[in-house]
Scaffold this active site. Sequence first.
Site, short mmCIF file in Angstrom:
data_model
loop_
_atom_site.label_atom_id
_atom_site.label_comp_id
_atom_site.label_asym_id
_atom_site.label_seq_id
_atom_site.Cartn_x
_atom_site.Cartn_y
_atom_site.Cartn_z
N CYS A 1 8.85 -1.18 -2.89
CA CYS A 1 8.93 -1.27 -1.44
C CYS A 1 7.64 -0.77 -0.77
O CYS A 1 6.61 -1.42 -0.91
CB CYS A 1 10.18 -0.56 -0.94
SG CYS A 1 10.68 -1.15 0.67
N HIS B 1 14.51 -1.79 -3.84
CA HIS B 1 14.62 -0.42 -4.36
C HIS B 1 15.43 -0.40 -5.65
O HIS B 1 16.66 -0.27 -5.60
CB HIS B 1 15.32 0.48 -3.33
CG HIS B 1 14.45 0.84 -2.18
ND1 HIS B 1 13.74 2.01 -2.12
CD2 HIS B 1 14.17 0.17 -1.04
CE1 HIS B 1 13.06 2.06 -1.00
NE2 HIS B 1 13.30 0.96 -0.32
N GLU C 1 15.89 1.88 -7.69
CA GLU C 1 16.43 3.21 -8.02
C GLU C 1 17.77 3.46 -7.32
O GLU C 1 18.43 4.46 -7.60
CB GLU C 1 15.42 4.30 -7.64
CG GLU C 1 15.34 4.68 -6.16
CD GLU C 1 14.62 3.66 -5.29
OE1 GLU C 1 14.34 2.53 -5.75
OE2 GLU C 1 14.36 3.99 -4.11
N1 GLN Z 1 9.12 -0.49 6.03
C1 GLN Z 1 8.43 0.42 5.16
C2 GLN Z 1 6.93 0.22 5.26
O1 GLN Z 1 6.49 -0.77 5.72
C3 GLN Z 1 8.89 0.22 3.72
C4 GLN Z 1 10.37 0.51 3.62
C5 GLN Z 1 10.81 1.10 2.34
O2 GLN Z 1 10.05 1.61 1.50
N2 GLN Z 1 12.12 1.06 2.17
O3 GLN Z 1 6.18 1.09 4.89
#
Ligand code: GLN
Length: 198
Positions: free
Chosen positions: A86, A176, A178
């Site tokens: 992410c 994610h 995890e």
């Molecule tokens: N929206 C976050 C970003 O752009 C990422 C979101 C996340 O890691 N769940 O940094």
Amino acid sequence: MTLTAGVVAVQGDVSEHADAIRNAAAEHDREVEVREIRTSGHVPDCDLLLLPGGESTTISRLLHREGIAEEIRAHVADDKPVLATCAGLIVASTDANDDRVETLDVLDVTVERNAFGRQKDSFEAPLDVTGLDEPFPAVFIRAPLIESVGDATVLAEWDGRPVAVRDGSVVGTSFHPELTPDWRLHDLAFFDRLLTDA
Ligand code: GLN
């Protein structure tokens, strides 16, 4: 030999990733020591590295300020495995389309932050992932869209868009892995490679 795993912990919770790494290691009868990385000087001791989610602007700023960014680049240059999830994927990318994110340039993709919507639009989807026999339950939270893929290989798509990619020793996911009790992605990113190289 005991493996050393580093979970970058400049922001956000890391315990779920640490558990997934321990479970994947146990599956292969490997000992692993998991370290939380908040300052420079530890990444060079790590056999594998995890870049978790959070807020990519904050994470990238802290990684550069603490001198960890260069150490991660050296880790990748040594062909050691990284799983970036992410916000971690955003930070690892070549271009985040956002001047506030100073990317690490270790994963050859360009991304668009928050392209799957806001927190309330979070969703879970079963994903077919190259290298896994059964679909993986993927949780998307304010996830980035992988806009274009340079030298990377697409491992999974959702709705016709790449959501998991591999570039050499670096695996990146928009979701994610995890947050479900399923450590197969950590296994794919870390142990497939470490065991093949052994
Ligand atoms: N929206 C976050 C970003 O752009 C990422 C979101 C996340 O890691 N769940 O940094």
